[in-house]
Scaffold this motif. Structure first.
Motif, short mmCIF file in Angstrom:
data_model
loop_
_atom_site.label_atom_id
_atom_site.label_comp_id
_atom_site.label_asym_id
_atom_site.label_seq_id
_atom_site.Cartn_x
_atom_site.Cartn_y
_atom_site.Cartn_z
N ALA A 267 1.21 -1.32 0.28
CA ALA A 267 -0.01 -0.04 -0.12
C ALA A 267 1.60 1.16 -0.50
O ALA A 267 0.68 2.50 -0.34
N LEU B 269 -8.11 -4.25 5.49
CA LEU B 269 -7.96 -4.14 4.01
C LEU B 269 -8.48 -3.36 3.73
O LEU B 269 -7.90 -2.23 2.60
N PHE B 270 -9.81 -2.81 4.52
CA PHE B 270 -10.51 -2.12 3.75
C PHE B 270 -9.76 -0.66 3.61
O PHE B 270 -9.86 0.44 2.97
N LEU C 159 -6.56 -0.67 1.58
CA LEU C 159 -7.01 0.40 0.01
C LEU C 159 -7.29 1.37 0.15
O LEU C 159 -6.71 2.74 -1.15
N ALA D 290 -4.53 3.73 0.33
CA ALA D 290 -3.83 4.13 -1.10
C ALA D 290 -4.04 5.15 -1.84
O ALA D 290 -3.08 5.51 -2.61
N ALA D 291 -5.61 4.55 -2.02
CA ALA D 291 -6.24 5.49 -2.94
C ALA D 291 -6.45 7.16 -2.77
O ALA D 291 -6.23 7.68 -3.42
#
Length: 165
Positions: A24, A92-93, A96, A99-100
């Motif tokens: 990430a 985990l969400f 993500l 990183a986004a």
């Protein structure tokens, strides 16, 4: 394994969580680093913006804490399996979303959309912390600095959006 994971499996699990956070971080850095000295240097920022050198050590520390927190929850085989699954899913969400955010803010230069996404990330981090506290209090404590930093980062992101609209 009679309710316990072997030391080798535990070590490999820790390496797995470290690898996920490193991935990430790498994905985010791919958008961030090329824009630090160009686009970000030109953006109007509030006076309370930290120097650029602060971000690397801060994020390295936070990623390590996040990894250990998730690993502690993962290794709690005595906890409710559904609660562990949901807690690690939240973790985990948020990773993500983390990183986004870099791609929205640095890659696309869309500070407004990045701010909205950061609010969502903050809520998911909070949900992760709450889910973790039910399984492993130390894991929740390890996530707290991340929530605080994202609170600060959110105010910084919002100020940058406001100053450059």
């Amino acid at each position: 394994m009679s309710g316990k994971r072997s030391l080798v499996v535990q070590f490999l699990g820790l390496l797995g969580f470290l690898a996920l956070t490193a991935a990430a971080a790498g994905i985010g850095s791919w958008a961030t680093i090329p824009n630090i000295d160009s686009w970000y240097a030109q953006v109007r920022k509030p006076s309370w913006t930290p120097p650029n050198w602060v971000f690397g050590p801060a994020w390295t520390t936070l990623y390590l804490l996040m990894s250990v927190a998730a690993w502690r929850v993962w290794r709690r085989v005595d906890a409710d399996p559904e609660a562990r699954k949901n807690a690690l899913g939240c973790w985990l969400f948020q990773l993500l979303l983390n990183a986004a955010w870099s791609w929205l803010f640095f890659g696309m230069h869309d500070t407004g959309l990045a701010f909205v996404e950061l609010i969502s990330m903050w809520l998911v981090i909070l949900a992760t912390l709450v889910a973790f506290v039910r399984i492993d209090r130390v894991a929740a404590v390890l996530m707290a600095p991340y929530l605080l930093w994202v609170t600060y980062a959110g105010s910084l992101n919002g100020a940058i959006f406001w100053l450059n609209r």
